[in-house]
Every structure is written in C-alpha cells, then in structure tokens.
Enzyme design. Sequence first.
Site, PDB file in Angstrom:
ATOM      1  N   GLU A 257       0.738  -1.212  -0.273  1.00  0.00           N
ATOM      2  CA  GLU A 257      -0.059  -0.035  -0.095  1.00  0.00           C
ATOM      3  C   GLU A 257       1.035   1.171  -0.049  1.00  0.00           C
ATOM      4  O   GLU A 257       2.042   1.285   0.654  1.00  0.00           O
ATOM      5  CB  GLU A 257      -0.829   0.043   1.365  1.00  0.00           C
TER       6      GLU A 257
ATOM      7  N   LYS B  88      -9.584   2.486  -1.941  1.00  0.00           N
ATOM      8  CA  LYS B  88      -9.837   1.818  -0.839  1.00  0.00           C
ATOM      9  C   LYS B  88     -11.033   2.284  -0.215  1.00  0.00           C
ATOM     10  O   LYS B  88     -11.499   3.568  -0.068  1.00  0.00           O
ATOM     11  CB  LYS B  88      -8.554   2.345   0.205  1.00  0.00           C
TER      12      LYS B  88
ATOM     13  N   CYS C 126      -5.463  -2.989   2.963  1.00  0.00           N
ATOM     14  CA  CYS C 126      -5.300  -2.724   4.505  1.00  0.00           C
ATOM     15  C   CYS C 126      -6.243  -2.821   5.193  1.00  0.00           C
ATOM     16  O   CYS C 126      -6.978  -3.873   5.538  1.00  0.00           O
ATOM     17  CB  CYS C 126      -4.471  -1.741   4.409  1.00  0.00           C
TER      18      CYS C 126
END
Length: 269
Positions: A54, A121, A155
């Site tokens: 990331e 995300k 994540c």
Amino acid sequence: MSNLNSGRDIKNLPDLKLALVQTTLVWHDPAANFAHFEALLEQARGAHLIVLPEMFTTGFSMDAEALAEPEEGASYAWLRAQAKRLDAVITGSVIIQAADGSHRNRLLWARPDGEMLHYDKRHLFRMAGEHKHYSPGERQVQMELHGWRIRPLICYDLRFPVWSRDPHDTDLLLYTANWPAARRLHWNRLLPARAIENLCFVAAVNRVGNDGKGHPYSGDSQVLDFQGEPLLEAQAGDGVLHVTLKATDLAAYRERFPAHLDADSFRID
C-alpha cells in the site's frame, strides 16, 4: 446475493504465478521508491502478477494534499513501463488526486498491454485520520487474469467481512497493506478467516521497516489456500517471494465442501 453460483468451471484454468514484494519504503520520496522497486522487480520475472505494498511510493501518509499525483501521473507511467518490461500485471496503491478533486488511496492494476484499472480503498483508517484526508471508494472491483477472478482490497478493508465477502465468484482475494507491527496478531488471524469464509485463495502483501512517524512494520506477507492454510509466509524478511496457485486444488475443494450453496443473500448499499 450469494456467491459462487455462476456455474463457472475453474478446474481448467492455468496455474497462477504470484510474486509478492515485501520491503521497506522511503518516506515521502517517490523517485527513491521507484528506483528501489525497479531493482527488486528483476527478482519477480516469470510471475503473472506482482504485488507491491500500500502507498508504495510514499509510505502510509496523511499528507495527501502535498503528495497526491494526478490521474495518469508518474506512478501510472512507471507501473505501465514495469508491466510491459516484465510482461506481468503489477499492482499496488498510491496517493491520487482524482478527476473530481478528491484524494484517493488508489490501487492501480497495470497490465502489460498498457491498460490501467483501479480500486479505491473503501475503509479509511480513522485512527490515523485517513478519513479526514481521503475520500472512500464506492464499489468493489474484480480483475481478471488468465481466467482467474481476483478482487483487490487495501489494508483496513481486511477488518470488514461484509466488504470482503465474495458475491462475485472470486478465486483470489488480494490485500495490499501498510499494517503496523503493533496489530500483527489481528493481521495473522483475519487473513485465514477471509480465506475460509470465501472459499478462495488469499494473498496479502505488507511492508517492513519503520515509517516517517517511527511506526514499525513486521511484514508477515503471506498466501493462504481456501482452508486458511499457509502456502507462503514471509515473516519479517525483505525481498521478493514467489508462489504458484493451482485452480485444480480450489475446484476440488469447492466440490468436496460446497458451503457456498448455503451462503446468505445480501446487498451492499
């Protein structure tokens, strides 16, 4: 909607070769990170899919206004060049200023033919203030590679089983992360859960080293099979790790243990 009900025959898919790049990141220095990864990527030759951490150009930073690239900026160009050079898909997330002016933690999926896809995300890590500097993604995205259906996530998305839950007949869930060492226990327990509940492979890439805020990262990049069993465990090493996924194994397990046939229907608003 329930998952895995497409009737798609996956047992004839070719093996999928992954290369996971687990390494340190230079804080707020894209040029230094590009150079660092170019050297490492020589070790990834032969893979169909190469996965970077990331925010691989900057580290996990909340300085979005200063660091954001425009769409079709330097990271787009660099990833396209590397994908073409290595004849592989390369993916990882970077800080992007979208066309609407919003800042996104955006995973870029660079194909060797030059096509670029992306996933933004969805779950922003509020404990670091990510929700104050970035806008969340609105949709799940599924990629296809050699017939494999791959769904990328980033994540903090890992903590949310509804968003991670598979309504798309996914073969591989892919997590790219900057997951701190302080919560490595959660990382190592949630990843097998995602594999087991979705009856699919899971690959997860994390960074190592300390970031510019002094937070340490333990790595623990890994690839798990559909029963949550490890096929690859990186622990704290720095480098490129290879693994090959076999669709025949996945197809046989789903036929032997068809829990997907009893999955609950759902809708994500």
